[in-house]
Enzyme design. Structure first.
Site: not given
Ligand code: PMP
Length: 363
Positions: A55, A297
């Site tokens: 991010k 994630s």
């Molecule tokens: N994993 C984490 C820990 C995140 O903070 C984010 C962003 N919200 C994502 C995955 C997903 O990324 P995106 O917002 O680009 O879909």
């Protein structure tokens, strides 16, 4: 003379004018101990960004695009609803550029995230977890309208997918130049990563299959239910397929406008559902068996990559996004199994030699 094979480094060959110049150019790292032998798996480790997550890219993009088009004036307060990483990225960028930052955040997200943002100079306004992601977004809107602040709108802004098109995707093209890239695997939160990277891969690497993953108990895309929106593209209601899940940063309780581009353009070839506990297990395995530190994630995306690997042709190359660092989850279920004191095994080691025992602990 014996040759000296000690590890050496040479510096980056340049000086950096600000921390902001260090965003991006994260490494794609080979996985050596997890996964089947018939494929090669790489992870793109976004923890190498200065504030520890993917991010940081979005944060610099939102601020610089808004500066360019006059939406953000010098010294104006920036506000955003964020589950953490966007807030930490924005806090880093706003600190470096001198903008005050206010973040709204549901109180269910990890304590470290709040503290990191405050440490970087931001103010964090908590919203009740029962109001979910929708509540924190509405609170940010209220505060922005009342005070004339600049609302970053990560879920709707063009600046989101654009930065992934211009940086993340270009890095992948360049690092895999002359190499096969059979699969690229990602999750989604705002959808910025998948929409931006897919725009480029679909054009430049049309043979690369794009695999998207989402939480097993919050299959918003899998459900097929269309998201209702306001005129500005923000959600007008929460999505009925949403349930709270432990994969922080993935799948909010609505389908963001930025992600809608990936759905409308069929930017993914397969959609894999991952249960939260499986994501936690693979985050722990990446740490213990590869020395790669990522959050829930990242573990979840890696679990999806392993599912892809199972049926992939021999020799296939898979690239998996790891969005952030595991250090952000010390107070979350990711670390529940890690004791604070000593395990039985550690106690046994302690008493196995005569000196320096700890006094008995009260249980
Ligand atoms: N994993 C984490 C820990 C995140 O903070 C984010 C962003 N919200 C994502 C995955 C997903 O990324 P995106 O917002 O680009 O879909």
């Amino acid at each position: 003379m014996t040759s000296d094979n000690s590890r050496k480094t040479n510096g980056r060959g340049r000086l950096f004018d600000s921390v902001l110049e260090t965003i991006g150019d994260t490494p794609c790292i080979r996985i050596n101990n997890l996964g089947p032998d018939h494929v090669k798996i790489y992870v793109k480790a976004e923890l190498f960004n200065p504030a520890g997550s993917v991010k940081d890219r979005l944060a610099i993009s939102i601020i610089e695009e808004a500066e360019k088009n006059g939406e953000l004036k010098s010294g104006q307060t920036v506000i955003e609803a964020t589950s953490g990483n966007t807030g930490i990225g924005l806090a880093m960028v706003c600190a470096a550029k001198g903008y005050p930052l206010v973040v709204t955040m549901a109180d269910s997200f990890s304590i470290e995230r709040r503290k990191l943002m405050r440490f970087l100079g931001a103010k964090v306004v908590l919203t009740p977890r029962t109001d979910k992601g929708f509540g924190m977004v509405q609170k940010a809107k209220e505060l922005a309208e009342t005070n004339g602040w600049f609302l970053a709108q990560q879920f709707e802004t063009q600046a989101n997918a654009k930065i992934h098109m211009n940086t993340t995707a270009q890095e992948i093209l360049s690092d895999f130049e002359g190499e096969n890239l059979d699969y690229w695997v990602s999750g989604y939160g705002t959808g910025g990563t998948v929409s931006g990277v897919a725009r480029v891969l679909r054009e430049k690497r049309p043979n690369t299959k794009i695999i998207l993953s989402e939480p097993a108990n919050a299959q918003l895309i899998g459900s097929g239910e269309v998201q209702q929106r306001n005129e500005d593209g923000s959600p007008s209601v929460g999505h009925s397929a949403f349930e709270p899940h432990p994969i922080q940063g993935w799948t909010p309780d609505f389908i963001p406008l930025v992600l809608q581009e990936a759905i409308d353009n069929e930017y993914f070839d397969d959609l894999i559902a991952i249960p939260g506990p499986v994501g936690i297990e693979y985050s722990q395995k990446l740490a213990k068996q590869e020395g790669i530190f990522t959050g829930i994630s990242g573990g979840s995306t890696f679990a999806a990559a392993l599912q892809v690997a199972e049926t992939a042709e021999p020799g296939s190359v898979i690239l998996c996004m790891l969005p952030d660092t595991g250090e952000r989850y010390l107070s979350s279920p990711l670390f529940d199994s890690v004791p604070e004191y000593m395990s039985d095994e550690e106690e046994a080691l302690s008493v196995s030699t005569p000196g320096y025992h700890m006094p008995p602990q009260d249980s």
